[in-house]
Scaffold this active site. Structure first.
Site, PDB file in Angstrom:
ATOM      1  N   HIS A  61     -13.368   3.373   8.303  1.00 13.84           N
ATOM      2  CA  HIS A  61     -12.647   2.195   7.793  1.00 13.84           C
ATOM      3  C   HIS A  61     -13.194   1.771   6.423  1.00 13.84           C
ATOM      4  O   HIS A  61     -13.589   0.625   6.224  1.00 13.84           O
ATOM      5  CB  HIS A  61     -12.716   1.036   8.792  1.00 13.84           C
ATOM      6  CG  HIS A  61     -11.480   0.171   8.738  1.00 13.84           C
ATOM      7  ND1 HIS A  61     -10.816  -0.275   9.843  1.00 13.84           N
ATOM      8  CD2 HIS A  61     -10.780  -0.324   7.678  1.00 13.84           C
ATOM      9  CE1 HIS A  61      -9.780  -1.006   9.487  1.00 13.84           C
ATOM     10  NE2 HIS A  61      -9.741  -1.043   8.161  1.00 13.84           N
ATOM     11  N   GLN A  62     -13.193   2.721   5.507  1.00 18.42           N
ATOM     12  CA  GLN A  62     -13.740   2.442   4.179  1.00 18.42           C
ATOM     13  C   GLN A  62     -12.675   2.417   3.097  1.00 18.42           C
ATOM     14  O   GLN A  62     -12.993   2.265   1.919  1.00 18.42           O
ATOM     15  CB  GLN A  62     -14.826   3.479   3.819  1.00 18.42           C
ATOM     16  CG  GLN A  62     -14.280   4.863   3.459  1.00 18.42           C
ATOM     17  CD  GLN A  62     -15.356   5.784   2.922  1.00 18.42           C
ATOM     18  OE1 GLN A  62     -16.139   6.318   3.700  1.00 18.42           O
ATOM     19  NE2 GLN A  62     -15.402   5.987   1.620  1.00 18.42           N
ATOM     20  N   ALA A  63     -11.397   2.565   3.493  1.00  9.55           N
ATOM     21  CA  ALA A  63     -10.351   2.674   2.469  1.00  9.55           C
ATOM     22  C   ALA A  63     -10.318   1.449   1.550  1.00  9.55           C
ATOM     23  O   ALA A  63     -10.005   1.556   0.375  1.00  9.55           O
ATOM     24  CB  ALA A  63      -8.990   2.884   3.126  1.00  9.55           C
ATOM     25  N   PHE A  64     -10.677   0.284   2.098  1.00  9.36           N
ATOM     26  CA  PHE A  64     -10.620  -0.954   1.282  1.00  9.36           C
ATOM     27  C   PHE A  64     -11.808  -1.072   0.337  1.00  9.36           C
ATOM     28  O   PHE A  64     -11.833  -1.950  -0.519  1.00  9.36           O
ATOM     29  CB  PHE A  64     -10.617  -2.178   2.218  1.00  9.36           C
ATOM     30  CG  PHE A  64     -11.977  -2.437   2.822  1.00  9.36           C
ATOM     31  CD1 PHE A  64     -12.426  -1.702   3.897  1.00  9.36           C
ATOM     32  CD2 PHE A  64     -12.835  -3.374   2.275  1.00  9.36           C
ATOM     33  CE1 PHE A  64     -13.691  -1.895   4.431  1.00  9.36           C
ATOM     34  CE2 PHE A  64     -14.108  -3.585   2.799  1.00  9.36           C
ATOM     35  CZ  PHE A  64     -14.530  -2.839   3.886  1.00  9.36           C
TER      36      PHE A  64
ATOM     37  N   ILE B  42       0.843  -1.207   0.000  1.00 11.96           N
ATOM     38  CA  ILE B  42       0.000   0.000   0.000  1.00 11.96           C
ATOM     39  C   ILE B  42       0.876   1.254   0.000  1.00 11.96           C
ATOM     40  O   ILE B  42       0.623   2.205  -0.753  1.00 11.96           O
ATOM     41  CB  ILE B  42      -0.969  -0.008   1.213  1.00 11.96           C
ATOM     42  CG1 ILE B  42      -1.941  -1.189   1.092  1.00 11.96           C
ATOM     43  CG2 ILE B  42      -1.735   1.306   1.299  1.00 11.96           C
ATOM     44  CD1 ILE B  42      -2.811  -1.437   2.315  1.00 11.96           C
TER      45      ILE B  42
ATOM     46  N   ARG C 186      -3.871   1.342  10.968  1.00 10.74           N
ATOM     47  CA  ARG C 186      -4.683   0.836  12.082  1.00 10.74           C
ATOM     48  C   ARG C 186      -4.762   1.948  13.129  1.00 10.74           C
ATOM     49  O   ARG C 186      -3.792   2.694  13.339  1.00 10.74           O
ATOM     50  CB  ARG C 186      -4.044  -0.406  12.712  1.00 10.74           C
ATOM     51  CG  ARG C 186      -4.230  -1.691  11.911  1.00 10.74           C
ATOM     52  CD  ARG C 186      -5.670  -2.213  11.953  1.00 10.74           C
ATOM     53  NE  ARG C 186      -5.858  -3.439  11.192  1.00 10.74           N
ATOM     54  CZ  ARG C 186      -6.212  -3.512   9.920  1.00 10.74           C
ATOM     55  NH1 ARG C 186      -6.430  -2.407   9.215  1.00 10.74           N
ATOM     56  NH2 ARG C 186      -6.393  -4.670   9.331  1.00 10.74           N
TER      57      ARG C 186
ATOM     58  N   ASP D 197      -8.867   7.043   8.674  1.00 12.37           N
ATOM     59  CA  ASP D 197      -9.827   6.031   8.217  1.00 12.37           C
ATOM     60  C   ASP D 197      -9.987   4.951   9.277  1.00 12.37           C
ATOM     61  O   ASP D 197     -10.818   4.059   9.135  1.00 12.37           O
ATOM     62  CB  ASP D 197      -9.352   5.405   6.896  1.00 12.37           C
ATOM     63  CG  ASP D 197     -10.374   4.431   6.335  1.00 12.37           C
ATOM     64  OD1 ASP D 197     -11.550   4.844   6.191  1.00 12.37           O
ATOM     65  OD2 ASP D 197     -10.030   3.267   6.065  1.00 12.37           O
TER      66      ASP D 197
ATOM     67  N   GLU E 234     -12.519   1.841  17.289  1.00 12.89           N
ATOM     68  CA  GLU E 234     -13.552   1.765  16.247  1.00 12.89           C
ATOM     69  C   GLU E 234     -14.458   0.542  16.340  1.00 12.89           C
ATOM     70  O   GLU E 234     -15.579   0.545  15.826  1.00 12.89           O
ATOM     71  CB  GLU E 234     -12.896   1.778  14.849  1.00 12.89           C
ATOM     72  CG  GLU E 234     -12.142   0.498  14.502  1.00 12.89           C
ATOM     73  CD  GLU E 234     -11.509   0.543  13.109  1.00 12.89           C
ATOM     74  OE1 GLU E 234     -10.838   1.539  12.785  1.00 12.89           O
ATOM     75  OE2 GLU E 234     -11.707  -0.431  12.355  1.00 12.89           O
TER      76      GLU E 234
HETATM   77  P1  NAD Z   1       2.694  -4.921   3.611  1.00  8.22           P
HETATM   78  O1  NAD Z   1       2.999  -6.084   4.491  1.00  8.22           O
HETATM   79  O2  NAD Z   1       2.821  -5.056   2.137  1.00  8.22           O
HETATM   80  O3  NAD Z   1       3.599  -3.667   4.041  1.00  8.22           O
HETATM   81  C1  NAD Z   1       3.799  -3.286   5.377  1.00  8.22           C
HETATM   82  C2  NAD Z   1       5.150  -2.606   5.445  1.00  8.22           C
HETATM   83  O4  NAD Z   1       5.298  -2.080   6.766  1.00  8.22           O
HETATM   84  C3  NAD Z   1       6.325  -3.560   5.186  1.00  8.22           C
HETATM   85  O5  NAD Z   1       7.181  -3.020   4.193  1.00  8.22           O
HETATM   86  C4  NAD Z   1       7.026  -3.633   6.541  1.00  8.22           C
HETATM   87  O6  NAD Z   1       8.432  -3.790   6.422  1.00  8.22           O
HETATM   88  C5  NAD Z   1       6.652  -2.277   7.119  1.00  8.22           C
HETATM   89  N1  NAD Z   1       6.853  -2.209   8.555  1.00  8.22           N
HETATM   90  C6  NAD Z   1       6.806  -3.212   9.463  1.00  8.22           C
HETATM   91  N2  NAD Z   1       7.102  -2.736  10.688  1.00  8.22           N
HETATM   92  C7  NAD Z   1       7.355  -1.408  10.534  1.00  8.22           C
HETATM   93  C8  NAD Z   1       7.720  -0.377  11.444  1.00  8.22           C
HETATM   94  N3  NAD Z   1       7.944  -0.639  12.747  1.00  8.22           N
HETATM   95  N4  NAD Z   1       7.887   0.869  10.945  1.00  8.22           N
HETATM   96  C9  NAD Z   1       7.704   1.121   9.631  1.00  8.22           C
HETATM   97  N5  NAD Z   1       7.360   0.185   8.727  1.00  8.22           N
HETATM   98  C10 NAD Z   1       7.178  -1.064   9.176  1.00  8.22           C
HETATM   99  O7  NAD Z   1       1.210  -4.466   4.040  1.00  8.22           O
HETATM  100  P2  NAD Z   1       0.193  -3.572   3.183  1.00  8.22           P
HETATM  101  O8  NAD Z   1      -0.658  -4.468   2.343  1.00  8.22           O
HETATM  102  O9  NAD Z   1       0.917  -2.454   2.559  1.00  8.22           O
HETATM  103  O10 NAD Z   1      -0.745  -3.021   4.369  1.00  8.22           O
HETATM  104  C11 NAD Z   1      -0.250  -2.145   5.355  1.00  8.22           C
HETATM  105  C12 NAD Z   1      -1.286  -1.991   6.451  1.00  8.22           C
HETATM  106  O11 NAD Z   1      -2.425  -1.294   5.963  1.00  8.22           O
HETATM  107  C13 NAD Z   1      -1.896  -3.333   6.965  1.00  8.22           C
HETATM  108  O12 NAD Z   1      -1.070  -3.921   7.951  1.00  8.22           O
HETATM  109  C14 NAD Z   1      -3.217  -2.911   7.529  1.00  8.22           C
HETATM  110  O13 NAD Z   1      -3.069  -2.616   8.911  1.00  8.22           O
HETATM  111  C15 NAD Z   1      -3.535  -1.606   6.771  1.00  8.22           C
HETATM  112  N6  NAD Z   1      -4.730  -1.766   5.909  1.00  8.22           N
HETATM  113  C16 NAD Z   1      -5.766  -0.905   6.074  1.00  8.22           C
HETATM  114  C17 NAD Z   1      -6.903  -1.011   5.267  1.00  8.22           C
HETATM  115  C18 NAD Z   1      -8.070  -0.062   5.377  1.00  8.22           C
HETATM  116  O14 NAD Z   1      -9.138  -0.337   4.809  1.00  8.22           O
HETATM  117  N7  NAD Z   1      -7.936   1.075   6.050  1.00  8.22           N
HETATM  118  C19 NAD Z   1      -6.966  -2.037   4.309  1.00  8.22           C
HETATM  119  C20 NAD Z   1      -5.866  -2.885   4.157  1.00  8.22           C
HETATM  120  C21 NAD Z   1      -4.759  -2.755   4.967  1.00  8.22           C
END
Ligand code: NAD
Length: 329
Positions: free
Chosen positions: A295-298, A155, A234, A258, A263
């Protein structure tokens, strides 16, 4: 095989029913959230399909296992809400959807940035009231501004590509640098340096014991006065009361959320007829420079279809003894 989907909204039912049209899985939809009280509803279901605000702590997992559940199929990438040690001990397998549409979340983060910067939420209300004035709506060019990406996985990388397209300079913080961002010209640095340099900061790291309250009173003090913070990761990545103090002092100039630490009791429900009991959220909602989405980003058609397809595939492969996307088991 009987599958019970907790927290399933009408859009989940549509996407899962579509995706399951050719399968032999017997899907049942339960709009209620999974908690200790609602766990008995899963009695006799071999597979429980859960979303982000469902409770999967030790007690709930014990109750599910006692009722015959053997697989927890998460409809999310994040699994911070699952007691994995207990799942392992009970022999409960846990699978997830590691990627569905990084674009959905990244584009929502950008939507928050644009809306906050150009004050679209205020302009929308104003013109509907017949007020066509522009005072208080001045924004800034994104072009040339410095944007800090915290967490540069799927992301974060999608977000960085979009911001590079606006002509922004990218800063990044992640224990594992992503060559794709480096190719975009991003400079990796320590978090305090990123917070000091960036005009806009967007959080895309998972919630872990290391990232809980990553943004707190101390880190907010490191920001440029008037900086913008976006959190689509999160809720517990940020210390929410500290955000309120920073908004009151002007240290934080814009906030787009989001996700919210508390929540689970609120989001995905229509509570518009009820008094809001959460005073922290109520205070946040009073600021004109704050936008909160639930929490609608997805929530894009592409993401919903991908979540349904991967989840069903996860269940079918697990049943065939060839599991994929295992978090535990
Ligand atoms: P991903 O696993 O591809 O990427 C996460 C990145 O965070 C990795 O590169 C990892 O090395 C890094 N990371 C780990 N610990 C860290 C730290 N202490 N400091 C900085 N970076 C760190 O995951 P993704 O698919 O990119 O998703 C990221 C997050 O987005 C998910 O864990 C989830 O919590 C959130 N998310 C939110 C929604 C939403 O609807 N709002 C939807 C999907 C995911």
């Amino acid at each position: 095989m009987r599958v019970l989907l907790f927290s399933s909204q009408h859009y989940d039912q549509e996407s899962f029913t579509r995706a399951a049209s050719d399968s032999t899985l017997d899907l049942h939809y339960q709009p209620t959230r999974l908690t200790l009280d609602t766990a008995p509803l899963a009695h006799g279901y071999e597979v429980v399909c859960a979303f982000i605000n469902d409770e999967l702590d030790a007690q709930v997992l014990q109750r599910l296992a006692a009722g015959g559940t053997r697989l927890i199929a998460l409809r999310s990438a994040g699994y911070n809400h699952v007691d994995l040690a207990t799942a392992q001990r009970l022999g409960l397998a846990v699978v997830r959807v590691p990627a569905y549409s990084p674009h959905a979340v990244a584009e929502h983060a950008v939507a928050l940035i644009l809306a906050l910067n150009r004050r679209l939420h205020r302009a929308y209300n104003r013109t509907r009231e017949g007020d066509f004035t522009l005072h208080g709506l001045t924004g800034f060019d994104l072009h040339g501004k410095t944007v800090g990406v915290v967490g540069t996985g799927q992301i974060g990388a999608a977000f960085a590509r979009i911001m590079a397209g606006f002509g922004c300079q990218l800063l990044a913080y992640d224990p594992y640098p992503n060559p794709e961002l480096q190719a975009l010209g991003a400079r990796y640095m320590a978090l305090p340096d990123l917070l000091r340099e960036a005009r806009i900061i967007s959080l895309h790291c998972p919630l872990t014991e290391h990232t809980r309250h990553l943004i707190n009173a101390q880190s907010l003090n490191q920001l440029q006065p008037g900086a913008m913070l976006i959190n689509t990761g999160r809720g517990a990545l940020v210390d929410t009361p500290a955000l309120i103090d920073a908004l009151k002092s002007g240290q934080l100039g814009y906030l787009g959320l989001d996700v919210y630490e508390e929540e689970a009791q609120l989001f995905f429900e229509d509570r518009s007829d009820l008094p809001l009991q959460d005073d922290v959220l109520a205070r946040l909602l009073t600021f004109p420079n704050v936008i909160i989405t639930a929490h609608q980003a997805f929530l894009t058609r592409e993401a919903l279809d991908a979540i349904a397809a991967t989840t069903l595939d996860n269940i079918i492969r697990w049943a065939a003894g060839n599991p994929q996307n295992l978090v535990s088991g």
